[in-house]
Design a protein around this motif. Structure first.
Motif, short mmCIF file in Angstrom:
data_model
loop_
_atom_site.label_atom_id
_atom_site.label_comp_id
_atom_site.label_asym_id
_atom_site.label_seq_id
_atom_site.Cartn_x
_atom_site.Cartn_y
_atom_site.Cartn_z
N UNK A 288 -22.78 0.00 -1.72
CA UNK A 288 -22.64 -1.39 -2.13
C UNK A 288 -23.99 -2.02 -2.46
N UNK A 289 -25.05 -1.53 -1.83
CA UNK A 289 -26.39 -2.02 -2.16
C UNK A 289 -26.75 -1.68 -3.59
N UNK A 290 -26.42 -0.46 -4.00
CA UNK A 290 -26.69 -0.04 -5.38
C UNK A 290 -25.85 -0.87 -6.35
N UNK A 291 -24.57 -1.05 -6.02
CA UNK A 291 -23.68 -1.84 -6.88
C UNK A 291 -24.20 -3.26 -7.04
N UNK A 292 -24.64 -3.87 -5.96
CA UNK A 292 -25.12 -5.24 -5.98
C UNK A 292 -26.35 -5.39 -6.88
N UNK A 293 -27.35 -4.54 -6.65
CA UNK A 293 -28.59 -4.65 -7.41
C UNK A 293 -28.39 -4.34 -8.88
N UNK A 294 -27.62 -3.29 -9.17
CA UNK A 294 -27.43 -2.87 -10.56
C UNK A 294 -26.59 -3.90 -11.33
N UNK A 295 -25.51 -4.40 -10.71
CA UNK A 295 -24.64 -5.33 -11.43
C UNK A 295 -25.36 -6.65 -11.72
N UNK A 296 -26.08 -7.19 -10.75
CA UNK A 296 -26.82 -8.43 -10.99
C UNK A 296 -27.96 -8.21 -11.97
N UNK A 297 -28.62 -7.06 -11.86
CA UNK A 297 -29.68 -6.75 -12.81
C UNK A 297 -29.17 -6.64 -14.22
N UNK A 298 -27.99 -6.07 -14.38
CA UNK A 298 -27.39 -5.94 -15.71
C UNK A 298 -27.09 -7.31 -16.32
N UNK A 299 -26.60 -8.24 -15.49
CA UNK A 299 -26.32 -9.58 -15.98
C UNK A 299 -27.62 -10.29 -16.38
N UNK A 300 -28.67 -10.08 -15.59
CA UNK A 300 -29.97 -10.66 -15.93
C UNK A 300 -30.49 -10.14 -17.26
N UNK A 301 -30.33 -8.85 -17.50
CA UNK A 301 -30.75 -8.26 -18.77
C UNK A 301 -29.93 -8.84 -19.93
N UNK A 302 -28.64 -9.05 -19.70
CA UNK A 302 -27.80 -9.65 -20.73
C UNK A 302 -28.27 -11.06 -21.08
N UNK A 303 -28.71 -11.80 -20.05
CA UNK A 303 -29.22 -13.15 -20.31
C UNK A 303 -30.44 -13.09 -21.23
#
Length: 264
Positions: free
Chosen positions: A19-34
């Motif tokens: 879940x730590x990997x999921x959390x960091x990767x998913x939020x990071x992906x949204x930041x990159x999309x921004x």
């Protein structure tokens, strides 16, 4: 690397690692999309960066949307006091900081912020789920750490200090933002005062410091991943915000950065 992790964090079971990997990767992906121009649809970015669709978008007011986004996380924190009443001091600090973080958010939505736009439900849903699942797993990871040997380096007290700095600075700059508009004013203006003279999103900077404070207080892998993911998202959102101000205001100061004074 492993020895550094064991000195700083409690050991994490497989679920928490995943879940730590999921959390960091998913939020990071949204930041990159921004940063790439595909925005979460709320605030000034409502209807910006989205492909035209024949499907009717469902929207709520920004105030309603933010209340929906923050309330489940606040309730998760508040309920944790009843679910885990007899845990150690560190756990008490983690529950308290996390719950107060979202309680403050709710109070600001009700009494501080002045909204002008709406919020797309398709963005509201993942935002609400992200806040809620992150809060639940920060608390659950801390519960699983009960009874384990303490990390060699104790960071809970520096974490509390950093949390207080972060939440105070965030609140101060939110108050400055609210003073830009009168009650019925819907127009955006270039913020002034505080660190707004150096960066366009000092409230994000202090939010990052507050979440880092929670992470240091917890010293679990999941809390740290939540900090990393939140930082990546806010980096992307602040970058997009600066770009928006540059496009909307010809006199926007070029030396005002996005998030970190003089740097970014």
């Amino acid at each position: 690397m492993e020895s550094v992790l064991t000195r700083l964090f409690f050991p994490a079971p497989l679920l928490i690692k995943a879940m730590s990997v999921v959390c960091a990767v998913s939020l990071g992906k949204v930041g990159l999309s921004e940063m790439r121009g595909k925005h979460m649809q709320y605030s000034k970015f409502l209807n910006i960066g989205e492909k035209k669709s024949n499907k009717k978008q469902i929207q709520v007011s920004s105030r309603t949307g933010m209340l929906i986004a923050y309330t489940p996380s606040f309730l998760a924190g508040a309920i944790s006091f009843g679910l885990f009443p007899n845990e150690d001091l560190r756990f008490l600090f983690v529950k308290s900081t996390l719950t107060f973080h979202f309680f403050k958010r709710i109070l600001e939505v009700l009494f501080i912020h002045r909204y002008s736009g709406g919020m797309d439900v398709e963005s509201l849903t993942p935002i609400t789920l992200s806040y809620f699942t992150s809060s639940v797993f920060v608390i659950y990871a801390q519960h699983l750490a009960q009874g384990l040997p303490e990390p060699a380096v104790d960071l809970k007290y520096p974490g509390i200090v950093l949390f207080l700095i972060g939440i105070t600075g965030n609140f101060y700059h939110h108050c400055l933002l609210s003073k830009l508009r009168s009650k019925n004013d819907k127009e955006y203006k270039v913020p002034k005062g505080g660190l707004f003279d150096l960066v366009i999103c000092p409230h994000y900077l202090f939010e990052i410091l507050g979440i880092l404070g929670i992470s240091l207080t917890a010293q679990t892998l999941y809390a740290f991943s939540f900090f990393i993911g939140s930082t990546l998202y806010l980096i992307g959102r602040s970058y997009a915000t600066r770009r928006w101000y540059l496009s909307q205001f010809k006199d926007f100061p070029q030396d005002v950065k996005a998030l970190i004074p003089f740097v970014f």
